[in-house]
Design a protein around this motif. Structure first.
Motif, short mmCIF file in Angstrom:
data_model
loop_
_atom_site.label_atom_id
_atom_site.label_comp_id
_atom_site.label_asym_id
_atom_site.label_seq_id
_atom_site.Cartn_x
_atom_site.Cartn_y
_atom_site.Cartn_z
N ILE A 149 10.40 6.70 4.71
CA ILE A 149 10.00 6.38 6.05
C ILE A 149 9.33 7.44 6.79
N SER A 150 9.91 8.71 6.22
CA SER A 150 8.89 9.89 6.99
C SER A 150 7.51 9.91 6.51
N ARG A 151 7.41 9.60 5.24
CA ARG A 151 6.07 9.60 4.49
C ARG A 151 5.14 8.57 5.34
N THR A 152 5.84 7.18 5.04
CA THR A 152 4.94 6.08 5.47
C THR A 152 4.70 5.88 6.90
N GLN A 153 5.70 6.32 7.80
CA GLN A 153 5.26 6.12 9.20
C GLN A 153 4.98 7.37 9.85
N PHE A 154 5.07 8.60 9.39
CA PHE A 154 4.51 9.96 10.16
C PHE A 154 3.45 10.44 9.30
N GLY A 155 2.91 9.83 8.03
CA GLY A 155 1.97 10.48 7.30
C GLY A 155 2.13 12.01 7.04
N SER A 156 1.14 12.63 7.41
CA SER A 156 1.19 14.24 6.81
C SER A 156 2.27 14.87 7.59
N SER B 260 0.76 -1.12 0.08
CA SER B 260 0.00 0.08 -0.13
C SER B 260 0.87 1.42 -0.10
N ASN B 261 2.33 1.06 0.63
CA ASN B 261 2.90 2.22 0.47
C ASN B 261 3.93 2.31 -1.02
N ALA B 262 3.73 1.39 -1.76
CA ALA B 262 4.55 1.35 -3.06
C ALA B 262 4.48 2.90 -3.73
N VAL C 140 7.84 5.20 -4.94
CA VAL C 140 8.10 5.51 -6.28
C VAL C 140 8.13 7.04 -6.31
N GLU C 141 7.25 7.77 -5.86
CA GLU C 141 7.15 9.23 -5.69
C GLU C 141 8.25 9.92 -5.04
N CYS C 142 8.81 9.17 -4.02
CA CYS C 142 10.15 9.46 -3.42
C CYS C 142 11.39 9.35 -4.27
N THR C 143 11.24 8.16 -4.68
CA THR C 143 12.36 7.80 -5.75
C THR C 143 12.58 8.61 -7.04
N LYS C 144 11.55 9.20 -7.54
CA LYS C 144 11.64 9.85 -8.69
C LYS C 144 12.15 11.46 -8.34
N ASN C 145 11.64 11.94 -7.23
CA ASN C 145 12.18 13.13 -6.74
C ASN C 145 13.68 12.95 -6.29
N THR D 273 6.81 3.56 -15.81
CA THR D 273 7.52 3.77 -14.47
C THR D 273 7.45 2.39 -13.67
N PRO D 274 8.54 1.65 -13.15
CA PRO D 274 8.44 0.59 -12.29
C PRO D 274 7.07 0.62 -11.10
N SER D 275 6.65 -0.48 -11.01
CA SER D 275 5.49 -0.26 -10.00
C SER D 275 5.79 -1.75 -9.12
N ILE D 276 4.61 -1.86 -8.32
CA ILE D 276 4.57 -2.90 -7.40
C ILE D 276 3.96 -4.28 -8.33
N ASP D 277 3.33 -3.96 -9.33
CA ASP D 277 2.97 -4.86 -10.21
C ASP D 277 3.87 -5.33 -11.28
#
Length: 378
Positions: free
Chosen positions: A213-220, A172-174, A178-183, A367-371
């Motif tokens: 980890i900031s985005r996935t574990q601390f949300g907003s 669910s965090n994929a 991807v967004e963080c990696t692109k940045n 773009t590579p994704s979880i699928d």
């Protein structure tokens, strides 16, 4: 007058008794117990380098490391043990597959037999754990989080945190990953386009893993998560330097510059974490949210509200310690792995060609994704 004299005599007796108790415990901890352990191990045929008073073999280890890292590596190799842990290599040759050395006044038993290691990790996992020096050295850094928990506490804390790292949760965090990696890749392109001929790739890998980890574990609150990451990096360095003096009795109470800086940084980290935690609580209290969330922080806060029947209850300080543990340890291990992978690809151009060809075939320009992951030849 007699009453005053009796009170003073009682205080003097208490003081002398307390002083003798502290003196005995200090002597026992720093001299008698290490001597007793050394004799017990020698009777079992386990020997090692002779320890110095208080410092043990710390100076010997430092000397080995200084020699092994004094020059650059001649070539890239996976066999880095002799460079990073030269004392293990030297002492195992001298004393055999089982030997003991001393980190200050604490013994370190080194084992290389596979079966014995399996037995230790399966039968005695709850009895083994982090030592006093390890726990004390990280007390202001990651506190009593999962990495520094022992025995039943470790089992409880692992059980609480495990759901946030299950497969479905990671999937669910994929999108965020991807967004963080692109940045990160865009910032690398900007650096190259600006004329930079060299970049410190480790910094970029640390940045992207900290962002994820900031985005996935601390949300907003991921911006505050980034601040916590930078503070923890500084705190780790300070704690590492301060641990060199832990072998000296009472050193952790000295009003040294290290100790003052450590306490100051710790207060900053805890303050930011408290702000994040309070914002989650406020959302629930005013009805904006029905729960604290389903990320790691949310699970920890939900657990804090529960009263467990087994007697293990998590408090606010432990919530903060767990956040610091997973935030820093989780980001650091991943960033090192990514840096090592990029280094291997850079030193093996033929590998790069194979990876590019496979990515192009599987993703077909997307773009590579979880699928796409199940289709790669992993």
């Amino acid at each position: 007058m007699g009453v005053i004299l009796l009170v003073l005599t009682s205080l003097l007796v208490i003081f002398i008794f307390s002083f003798l108790k502290v003196a005995y415990e200090t002597i026992s901890c720093y001299f008698l117990t290490p001597r007793r352990i050394k004799k017990i191990m020698e009777k079992q045929g386990v020997r090692g380098p002779k320890p110095r008073p208080l410092t043990g073999n710390i100076l010997d280890v430092a000397s080995f490391l200084s020699k092994s890292t004094s020059k650059d590596m001649d070539q890239i190799t996976h066999d880095t043990v002799s460079r990073l842990l030269p004392h293990y290599v030297a002492w195992s040759k001298q004393y055999g597959k089982r030997f003991i050395f001393w980190n200050g006044v604490e013994p370190r038993l080194c084992i290389s037999e596979t079966e014995m290691i399996k037995e230790l990790l399966t039968k005695y996992s709850t009895k083994s754990g982090k030592s006093w020096l390890q726990r004390e050295g990280t007390k202001h850094f990651i506190g009593r989080g999962l990495l520094m928990a022992n025995g039943s506490d470790w089992s409880h804390q692992r059980h609480i945190a495990a759901p946030s790292f299950m497969g479905e949760r990671l999937k669910s965090n994929a999108g965020l990953m991807v967004e963080c990696t692109k940045n990160m890749l865009q910032s690398l392109r900007n650096a190259v386009e600006s004329g930079q001929t060299e970049v410190e790739i480790g910094e970029y890998m640390s940045r992207v893993t900290a962002d994820i980890i900031s985005r996935t574990q601390f949300g907003s609150s991921y911006e505050k998560g980034k601040q916590i990451f930078h503070l923890l990096t500084e705190l780790q360095s300070l704690c590492h330097q301060a641990t060199r003096h832990l072998c000296l009795p009472g050193s952790r109470f000295f009003p040294s510059n290290y100790n003052r800086q450590i306490k100051s940084k710790k207060m900053e980290v805890d303050s930011l974490l408290l702000e994040i935690i309070q914002s989650r609580k406020d959302c629930v209290e005013i009805g904006r949210s029905s729960s604290y969330g389903d990320d790691l922080l949310g699970m920890l806060l939900n657990e804090m509200e529960r009263k467990r029947s087994d007697g293990f209850n998590i408090n606010l300080q432990l919530v903060m310690d767990e956040c610091k543990t997973f935030f820093f340890a989780g980001h650091e291990t991943t960033s090192l792995l990514l840096t090592w992978t990029v280094m291997l690809l850079a030193s093996n151009p033929c590998w790069q060609e194979k990876v590019r060809a496979e990515v192009s075939e599987v993703c077909n320009g997307e773009t590579p994704s979880i699928d796409h992951l199940p289709k790669f030849n992993l």
